[in-house]
Design a protein around this motif. Structure first.
Motif, short mmCIF file in Angstrom:
data_model
loop_
_atom_site.label_atom_id
_atom_site.label_comp_id
_atom_site.label_asym_id
_atom_site.label_seq_id
_atom_site.Cartn_x
_atom_site.Cartn_y
_atom_site.Cartn_z
N ILE A 311 0.88 -1.22 0.49
CA ILE A 311 0.21 -0.16 -0.07
C ILE A 311 1.23 1.43 -0.07
CG2 ILE A 311 -2.03 -1.41 1.44
CD1 ILE A 311 -1.10 0.52 3.98
N GLY A 312 0.35 2.36 -0.79
CA GLY A 312 1.09 3.82 -0.11
C GLY A 312 0.52 4.38 0.50
N ILE A 313 1.38 4.94 0.70
CA ILE A 313 1.80 6.23 2.10
C ILE A 313 0.84 7.71 1.47
CG2 ILE A 313 3.58 7.39 3.91
CD1 ILE A 313 5.65 5.88 3.52
N LEU A 314 -0.16 8.47 2.18
CA LEU A 314 -0.39 8.97 1.90
C LEU A 314 0.25 10.06 2.53
CD1 LEU A 314 -3.91 7.93 2.29
CD2 LEU A 314 -2.62 8.15 0.23
N GLU A 315 0.62 11.37 1.98
CA GLU A 315 1.01 12.51 2.39
C GLU A 315 0.71 12.90 3.10
OE1 GLU A 315 5.57 12.96 2.22
OE2 GLU A 315 5.32 12.75 0.23
N GLY A 316 0.25 13.69 4.29
CA GLY A 316 -0.40 15.63 4.24
C GLY A 316 0.08 16.71 4.80
N TYR A 317 -0.16 17.49 4.93
CA TYR A 317 0.27 18.32 5.41
C TYR A 317 -0.49 19.65 6.63
CZ TYR A 317 1.93 23.61 5.81
OH TYR A 317 2.51 24.68 5.54
N GLY A 318 0.73 20.31 7.73
CA GLY A 318 -0.68 20.82 8.93
C GLY A 318 0.64 21.24 9.84
N GLY A 332 -9.23 8.75 -3.71
CA GLY A 332 -10.69 8.47 -4.52
C GLY A 332 -10.21 10.12 -5.13
N ARG A 333 -8.64 10.38 -5.02
CA ARG A 333 -8.01 11.25 -5.84
C ARG A 333 -6.76 10.80 -6.12
NH1 ARG A 333 -9.05 17.75 -5.36
NH2 ARG A 333 -7.68 17.40 -6.86
N PRO A 334 -5.87 11.20 -7.70
CA PRO A 334 -4.57 10.43 -7.64
C PRO A 334 -4.13 10.51 -6.67
CG PRO A 334 -4.97 11.42 -9.99
CD PRO A 334 -6.88 11.67 -8.66
N THR A 335 -3.00 9.90 -5.73
CA THR A 335 -1.82 10.42 -4.86
C THR A 335 -0.53 10.38 -6.04
OG1 THR A 335 -2.78 8.72 -3.81
CG2 THR A 335 0.45 9.49 -3.90
N LYS A 336 0.18 12.16 -4.96
CA LYS A 336 1.23 12.61 -6.31
C LYS A 336 2.29 12.02 -5.21
CE LYS A 336 -1.10 14.85 -9.40
NZ LYS A 336 -0.61 16.61 -10.54
N PRO A 337 3.37 10.87 -5.27
CA PRO A 337 4.08 10.72 -4.00
C PRO A 337 5.55 12.38 -3.85
CG PRO A 337 4.10 9.18 -5.45
CD PRO A 337 3.56 9.79 -5.64
N GLY A 338 5.47 12.88 -2.94
CA GLY A 338 6.12 13.96 -2.95
C GLY A 338 6.02 15.06 -3.33
N THR A 339 4.42 14.53 -2.75
CA THR A 339 3.47 16.05 -2.68
C THR A 339 2.22 15.94 -1.61
OG1 THR A 339 1.12 15.66 -3.50
CG2 THR A 339 3.18 16.32 -4.88
N ILE A 340 2.19 17.00 -1.41
CA ILE A 340 1.23 17.17 0.53
C ILE A 340 -0.36 17.00 0.15
CG2 ILE A 340 2.81 17.82 1.45
CD1 ILE A 340 1.32 21.07 1.27
N GLY A 341 -0.29 17.00 -1.42
CA GLY A 341 -2.16 16.78 -1.82
C GLY A 341 -2.65 18.26 -2.57
#
Length: 511
Positions: A311-318, A332-341
């Motif tokens: 499974i992928g790691i989902l990255e977030g920011y806060g 439900g949206r494409p994951t873009k590794p290296g971004t904070i979504g």
């Protein structure tokens, strides 16, 4: 009427017998967590602590944390969670700065003498009236440091009607080290914290038989508090508490308890993968969702994790000031590794320049955030609040770019902040402390890259004339005067430091 404690109360009504917390061999149901929290609320009210009062909590990830956290909220008071690595003088600062009337403090262990530090901090803080010890020995009614939690709640009623609070009343004050050196308390309302927990919960589908979450991120920190504890309790999850991260033990707990959700900082993922590859540790197969934040994950780690765990790691920011989640790589949206979504539901983000002017296109620019997650302000610091807030927007100090799909990627952090093992460290605070040493004339602190911590703290020091202080002596002194994640592990003495014409130290030349 809105009180953050509803995330616990609602689940305790709906699923009283479901296991809320696992700690070692202990399995505590939702009904018990809620009952003890009611007794804590009754205790506070009986001691004259009530609506609008501040109550500090210094406690690692053990069952006391939710007992006390939700008890404070039920009493209508504000929780002030403290980092468990703080020294006595730092605890006193937080108690004074937040106007805390009471402190609940874990007794600690020989390795982490929190009870001793907490007592010293309490003694030094003028307005703090009550000190409750959370004993390391289960149910112990006595402690050398003061009144035991169990003795204090003995005889308190198991029924307590939660004090009515308004959505804008302050639920939590989270301390964050500002670039000005001294930590500032971000005031977060019941609505801030509740909405962030709700939106964080709704982002992920629930497991059929209920979710199991490994709670190893510190609950005193916004990331663990909102995304693990508060959203976990809202979705009736079982929280497996782990006071200290150790990769082998974390993997073992995931397997044993059938953990489905894991939130961690990038170094935790790195350490688990290293353990698996180096020692052939077994990969837990129950994990369905893996979340990372606190620092940017190396793309190598993201790729390795996906290959290893499937499974992928989902990255977030806060940030603490945004309760904390602001953006996320959402299912439900494409994951873009290296971004904070992209911004989470109900939250807007934009890029601005130093004059608050909006930057269109991909930037780079400084991230500004507006929405239900933005703090009320810094407690007792109107000037500091005015610097970062305007028309509901909060400027983060983080520089990012934005692609055509609206995904943000962090380029650089606010000026000089160091992130060591997921903890934010502000050089100026360290420099101020180092310069209180009689043999230190000038200090400049920078982050240098480190394999496992992401960054390590290095101090460049000019000694006072004639001083014979050694590197090891200064490091040892710093260890005694600063929290364990803050003190410099590397010291280099210099005769001079590179400076601008106006006398500012050029840190980029030191890195």
């Amino acid at each position: 009427m809105l009180n953050l404690s509803i995330v616990l109360e609602d689940s305790a009504r709906k699923a009283p017998d479901r296991t809320a917390v696992v700690f070692g061999d202990l399995r505590l149901p939702y009904s018990m967590i809620d009952t003890v929290a009611r007794q804590v609320a009754a205790l506070l009210v009986s001691r004259g602590v009530g609506k609008g009062d501040k109550v500090a909590l210094a406690c690692p990830n053990v069952p006391y944390f939710p007992f006390v956290y939700f008890g404070i909220l039920k009493a209508g008071a504000t929780v002030v969670p403290l980092n468990v690595l703080l020294q006595g003088r730092e605890i006193a600062y937080h108690l004074d700065d937040s106007d805390a009337k009471a402190l609940f403090c874990f007794e600690g262990t020989p390795e982490l003498p929190l009870g001793e530090r907490g007592r010293a901090g309490f003694e030094a803080a003028e307005g703090c009236e009550h000190f409750f010890v959370l004993p390391a020995t289960p149910l112990a009614t006595e402690s050398e440091y003061g009144e035991s939690f169990w003795a204090a709640i003995d005889g308190m009623p198991a029924e307590f009607e939660t004090v009515q609070t308004d959505p804008d009343d302050t639920a939590v004050i989270l301390y964050t080290s500002g670039t000005t050196g001294q930590p500032k308390g971000a005031e977060l309302s019941h609505q801030n914290m509740l909405m962030n927990a709700v939106v964080s919960d709704e982002m992920f589908p629930r497991a059929e038989g209920g979710d199991v979450s490994l709670a190893v991120l510190p609950l005193f920190h916004s990331f663990g508090q909102t995304t693990v504890m508060n959203s976990g309790f809202r979705r009736c999850s079982t929280l497996v508490l782990m006071p200290r991260f150790e990769p082998g033990e974390a993997l073992e707990l995931m397997r044993k308890e059938g953990v489905t959700l894991f939130a961690g900082v990038p170094t935790m993922y790195w350490a688990m993968l290293t353990k698996i590859h180096a020692e052939g540790a077994e990969v837990p197969r129950s994990l369905r969702v893996a979340v990372a934040g606190g620092a940017s994950s190396p793309v190598e780690v993201l790729r390795d994790f996906e290959e290893t765990f499937g499974i992928g790691i989902l990255e977030g920011y806060g940030l603490s000031e945004t309760s904390p989640v602001a953006s996320f790589n959402q299912l439900g949206r494409p994951t873009k590794p290296g971004t904070i979504g992209t911004p989470i539901w109900g939250v807007e983000m934009k890029l601005i320049d130093s004059d608050w002017k909006t930057i269109d296109g991909e930037g780079p620019g400084e991230i500004a955030v507006r929405g239900h997650n933005v703090m009320k302000g810094y407690y007792g610091r109107p000037e500091a609040t005015a610097e970062v807030m305007r028309d509901g927007w909060f400027r983060t100090g983080d520089i990012a770019t934005r692609d055509e799909d609206g995904y943000y990627a962090i380029v650089d952090r606010a000026k000089d902040m160091i992130i060591r093992g997921g903890f934010n460290v502000y050089p100026r605070e360290i420099e101020e402390v180092l310069m209180t040493h009689e043999a230190v004339s000038l200090a400049a602190v920078v982050g240098v890259s480190h394999d496992s911590h992401g960054e390590e703290i290095k101090a460049y020091v000019i000694r006072t004339p004639g001083a014979t202080l050694t590197e090891q002596e200064l490091i040892g002194w710093a260890r005694e005067n600063m929290a364990a994640y803050k003190y410099p592990r590397v010291v280099e003495f210099r005769d001079a430091l590179p400076m601008t014409a106006t006398g500012k130290i050029l840190k980029r030349e030191l890195r």
